[in-house]
Design an enzyme around this catalytic site. Structure first.
Site, PDB file in Angstrom:
ATOM      1  N   CYS A  52       0.833  -1.195   0.000  1.00 47.72           N
ATOM      2  CA  CYS A  52       0.000   0.000   0.000  1.00 47.72           C
ATOM      3  C   CYS A  52       0.867   1.244   0.000  1.00 47.72           C
ATOM      4  O   CYS A  52       2.083   1.172   0.124  1.00 47.72           O
ATOM      5  CB  CYS A  52      -0.887   0.011   1.231  1.00 47.72           C
ATOM      6  SG  CYS A  52       0.088   0.064   2.724  1.00 47.72           S
ATOM      7  N   CYS A  55       3.268   2.112   2.806  1.00 49.00           N
ATOM      8  CA  CYS A  55       4.534   1.390   2.924  1.00 49.00           C
ATOM      9  C   CYS A  55       5.712   2.267   2.522  1.00 49.00           C
ATOM     10  O   CYS A  55       6.817   2.076   3.017  1.00 49.00           O
ATOM     11  CB  CYS A  55       4.521   0.163   2.026  1.00 49.00           C
ATOM     12  SG  CYS A  55       3.365  -1.077   2.557  1.00 49.00           S
ATOM     13  N   ASP A 459       1.867 -33.459  -9.164  1.00 49.15           N
ATOM     14  CA  ASP A 459       2.716 -33.974  -8.103  1.00 49.15           C
ATOM     15  C   ASP A 459       1.943 -33.718  -6.809  1.00 49.15           C
ATOM     16  O   ASP A 459       1.029 -32.897  -6.785  1.00 49.15           O
ATOM     17  CB  ASP A 459       4.048 -33.212  -8.115  1.00 49.15           C
ATOM     18  CG  ASP A 459       4.940 -33.615  -6.962  1.00 49.15           C
ATOM     19  OD1 ASP A 459       5.013 -34.817  -6.688  1.00 49.15           O
ATOM     20  OD2 ASP A 459       5.552 -32.727  -6.351  1.00 49.15           O
ATOM     21  N   ASP A 646       6.220 -29.416  -8.329  1.00 48.50           N
ATOM     22  CA  ASP A 646       6.985 -28.479  -7.538  1.00 48.50           C
ATOM     23  C   ASP A 646       8.330 -29.124  -7.262  1.00 48.50           C
ATOM     24  O   ASP A 646       8.438 -30.336  -7.182  1.00 48.50           O
ATOM     25  CB  ASP A 646       6.218 -28.223  -6.241  1.00 48.50           C
ATOM     26  CG  ASP A 646       7.038 -27.460  -5.243  1.00 48.50           C
ATOM     27  OD1 ASP A 646       7.865 -26.658  -5.676  1.00 48.50           O
ATOM     28  OD2 ASP A 646       6.839 -27.678  -4.046  1.00 48.50           O
ATOM     29  N   ASP A 650      11.188 -32.733  -9.520  1.00 54.88           N
ATOM     30  CA  ASP A 650      10.185 -32.792 -10.570  1.00 54.88           C
ATOM     31  C   ASP A 650      10.638 -32.115 -11.848  1.00 54.88           C
ATOM     32  O   ASP A 650       9.969 -32.234 -12.873  1.00 54.88           O
ATOM     33  CB  ASP A 650       8.894 -32.109 -10.104  1.00 54.88           C
ATOM     34  CG  ASP A 650       7.975 -33.104  -9.442  1.00 54.88           C
ATOM     35  OD1 ASP A 650       8.094 -34.296  -9.775  1.00 54.88           O
ATOM     36  OD2 ASP A 650       7.163 -32.695  -8.607  1.00 54.88           O
TER      37      ASP A 650
END
Lengths: 778, 45
Positions: A52, A55, A459, A646, A650
């Protein structure tokens, strides 16, 4: 067993207790800073949590409060903070700690990783676009005056003046702004290939040359406007494309920095320094703290711990390591601090093997790409032959002047704008739509390859499930709510990943004051005068209870909590399905996709997940080679496979599939070599990707048909001499405009319609899948 | 049509001014953080 107990007792006796509130890590980040000539240091930090407007002052205020800071600027678009300061490089550790105290995770970038060349290229493109825009506006202004004058009362002298002014603007502007096309064409020619850049270059050069010639002979028409507008429109497309890619890559880089592609290097004198992986050589010693991912391959030299190797092997059960055991990059360190002697860092041994598999799989994938390249290679010569034939024909009929004009008109009207934009424009629009849904496209041709996907392989670990463990509702119901609340509040102070499962439940978000954490044991604090402990079973004196719990519930991990001298509580945590996994799988199945689960984990957990999702096709304990074989077998059987997976193990399977998608919550981004990545806790981006892919393909086809139809109509007209180069340029611009506007339709919110599946496809979908490789016949 | 002698250079001059201004703002990093700029415009300091 006794050995582990001894190790545990030793650890407790020699535990290094530290208060939680203080500086969480006084680390040395000097390796990330670059020194400027005037003595200031510069560092760039990736931030998490910049959401925002408030920040900006918050983050910059923290940074400006640091002694010696010259400049601190937060880039909200990229979520990066640039800090320049005078003085010691160590100051940055304090800044990171202060930012984390405010709720912003911050990690420094590896300056060696940054691709300065690409940023420079982007700036160059935007500059070229600005120049082309300026030139085309002014040239157009003068050109329109000439057209208007030609049908009214312009004098030949004024017309010549206007043409010369156009030449003075357009020639240098085209020379400057068109560089990227000329270079592309030249590179292509040197490699003995005709790229799309070649006809563009030829069109620009010929049009400009002919316009100068026409101006010299005081003709009524010159075509500077056509040439410079062509450059302008083409540059718009390139800049949009580049901007989207750059933004995606910037976010991916942030993620990879935040995921900690760094290691804590242990110096000979015992100092700890955070360095990027590229600065670690084999033989160095690194420290792996509890809750951190192991960043390197190596051998444990000191310490004992449980490692979650699920990223590496797919196995979710923690594995105990002791001095002498090998550890691999990607494993999550659970309990104790380890000192690891590095055998391989950035170029890891395990990763090398994985990359070798991946290279082989990638080589098989590029069939679609080759087809697209062939089409280009075919199209470009056809255009040139058409132009040459036109020139020849008109040379015989009337002379070189008409021949040149009409040949250029053919070249311009077919300038592969519409055709060239047909697919990239859709890609830009669709990747923008996907970006909003949390999908980042890694490879340019992902969308094209998504067409015809009929099988989705998932997976399990970190894909269907969330990467971090959580407390299941059923387990929660069995626990005393009061104890749980206390444990959750205590967990707030811990950095251990398993504590995260509890801390999310804390109703009182105020951490317990005075909490102390020790690596490998747990956390303890005095709450209402009673010492409370949260941590390993040993730490809470609950080994037998924990063992009993694990015996009945093998796929859980346990945390223990003890309040004073009361009986300890065993809290099982486990990997949990993504919150919308069930709906997503249901949507995909309803849309006619075949769902398969291939996991490296044990049959027990895999079966449970498959049952929860009502997936019939599942296989457990698959090695990467098994997964590749299964995917290859499906492809041999005529299926087109999307692999959603992931992690490092993999990667080869991802590469073997037609299209691959990877969540980026757990894996190192640079190692997740998928075609697309998705962010966040939801699985819905899989649906978004497939829906956008379908839609994008449809729009691409429309665009291709339109461009083809346009060319079929326009080429004969131009060749017949009915179109001047000006009209050709306008028609070309118009056709690209139509194609670009149509491409915007790909931005629509992706929704997956339930398709009417042809009968034989539905039959095929219900037939058993050949998960084993087909037997080879000699 | 003598007025063109002034008008065309004037138009080109204005155009070039705009182009130079754009190139300058690119160089000085004003387009580096488009999302942040809209917030910064509202902050007081």
């Amino acid at each position: 067993m006794s050995c582990c107990d001894l190790a545990g007792a030793y650890a407790e006796a020699h535990a290094h207790w530290r208060p939680v509130e203080g500086d969480p890590r006084a680390r040395d980040y000097a390796a990330f800073a670059t020194s400027l000539p005037d003595g200031t240091n510069r560092i760039e930090l990736a931030l998490e949590g910049v959401t925002c407007a408030a920040c900006i002052p918050a983050v910059e205020g923290v940074a400006a409060g640091l002694p010696g800071v010259v400049r601190a600027r937060l880039n909200v678009t990229d979520s990066r903070l640039l800090v320049e300061w005078q003085g010691a490089a160590e100051a940055i550790g304090g800044l990171i700690a202060m930012l984390e105290a405010r709720g912003y995770a911050a990690r420094p970038f590896d300056p060696r990783r940054r691709d300065a060349a690409e940023a420079a290229q982007m700036r160059q493109l935007v500059r070229a676009l600005a120049v082309a825009g300026f030139a085309s506006m002014n040239v157009m202004l003068l050109a329109i005056s000439v057209w208007a004058g030609n049908v009214s009362d312009i004098t030949p002298e004024t017309r010549d003046l206007f043409h010369w002014i156009q030449a003075v603007i357009a020639l240098p502007a085209a020379a400057y702004a068109g560089q990227t096309f000329y270079e592309g064409a030249f590179r292509g020619l040197r490699a003995r290939r005709l790229t799309m850049d070649f006809p563009i270059t030829l069109g620009i050069v010929l049009t400009l040359g002919m316009s100068v010639a026409e101006t010299l002979r005081h003709a009524e028409h010159a075509y500077f406007d056509g040439a410079i507008m062509l450059v302008f429109f083409l540059l718009i497309g390139r800049v949009l494309d580049q901007a989207m890619r750059r933004r995606t890559r910037a976010l991916a880089e942030n993620l990879s920095a935040l995921r900690g592609e760094t290691a804590a290097l242990l110096g000979a004198d015992g100092t700890v320094q955070d360095v990027p992986l590229s600065a670690i050589a084999p033989g160095a010693r690194v420290l792996v703290r509890p809750g951190e991912r192991v960043a390197v391959d190596g051998v444990v030299e000191d310490g004992a711990s449980d490692l979650d190797q699920s990223l590496v092997t797919g196995e979710t059960r923690p594995q105990r390591v002791a001095p002498g055991d090998p550890v691999y990059a990607g494993a999550l360190n659970a309990a104790g601090a380890l000192t690891v002697r590095v055998t391989a860092a950035a170029q890891g041994t395990l990763l090398q093997e994985v990359e070798r598999l991946m290279g082989a799989a990638l080589a098989r994938k590029s069939a679609a790409l080759r087809l697209a390249e062939q089409a280009t290679r075919l199209y470009v010569p056809i255009v040139h032959v058409a132009a040459a034939l036109t020139a020849l024909g008109w040379l015989f009929l009337s002379g070189w002047h008409a021949a040149t004009i009409n040949a250029v008109a053919v070249l311009l009207i077919t300038c592969p704008c519409a055709l060239g934009l047909a697919i990239p424009a859709v890609q830009v629009a669709a990747s923008g739509a996907l970006f909003r849904e949390g999908v980042l496209l890694n490879a340019g041709d992902t969308l094209e390859r998504l067409s015809g996907i009929d099988t989705i392989v998932f997976d399990k670990t970190g894909t269907l499930t969330l990467p971090e463990p959580v407390l299941a509702d059923a387990d929660r119901a069995r626990l005393d709510p009061e104890m749980l609340a206390l444990a959750a509040r205590l967990a707030l102070s811990s950095r251990h990943p398993m504590a995260g499962a509890l801390s999310a439940l804390a109703a009182n978000r105020e951490p317990v004051p005075g909490a102390r954490e020790s690596a490998g044991l747990g956390i303890e604090a005095r709450i209402d005068g009673v010492i409370c402990r949260l941590g390993s079973p040993r730490f809470c004196g609950a080994e037998s209870m924990a063992q009993a719990a694990l015996a009945t519930d093998p796929d859980a991990s346990v945390l223990c909590f003890r309040r004073g001298e009361a009986a300890p509580v065993v809290i099982p945590v486990r990997q949990h399905l993504r919150p919308d996994a069930r709906e997503t799988i249901e949507t995909l199945r309803a849309a006619g996709y075949r769902i398969v689960i291939l996991s490296g984990d044990h049959p027990g957990p895999v079966a449970a997940i498959a049952a929860a999702l009502e997936v019939v096709d599942w296989q457990a304990e698959r090695t990467p080679q098994d997964k590749i074989a299964a995917i290859e077998a499906m492809r041999v059987a005529g299926r087109r496979v999307l692999m959603v997976g992931d992690g490092i193990n993999d990667a080869p399977a991802l590469a073997a599939a037609d299209v691959s998608l990877s969540p980026v919550t757990a894996a190192h981004v640079s190692q997740a070599a998928a075609d697309a990545l998705f962010l966040g806790r939801r699985l819905a981006p899989v649906v978004a990707l497939l829906a956008t892919g379908r839609r994008a393909r449809q729009v691409m086809l429309e665009n291709l048909w339109f461009s083809a139809a346009y060319n079929v109509v326009a080429i004969p007209l131009a060749a017949a001499g009915w179109l001047t180069p000006l009209i050709a340029a306008l028609a070309m611009s118009g056709s690209s405009l139509v194609v670009s506007l149509n491409a915007l339709r790909a931005r629509a919110r992706p929704r997956l319609p339930a398709p009417a599946i042809p009968k034989q496809m539905a039959d095929a979908a219900s037939a058993p899948l050949p998960l084993r490789p087909a037997p080879r016949t000699a | 049509m003598d007025v063109l002698v002034f008008l065309i250079p004037a138009a080109l001059f204005l155009g070039v001014t705009g182009l130079v201004a754009l190139l300058w703002s690119l160089r000085s990093g004003q387009f580096d953080d488009i999302d942040g700029a809209e917030h910064r415009a509202l902050s007081d300091d």
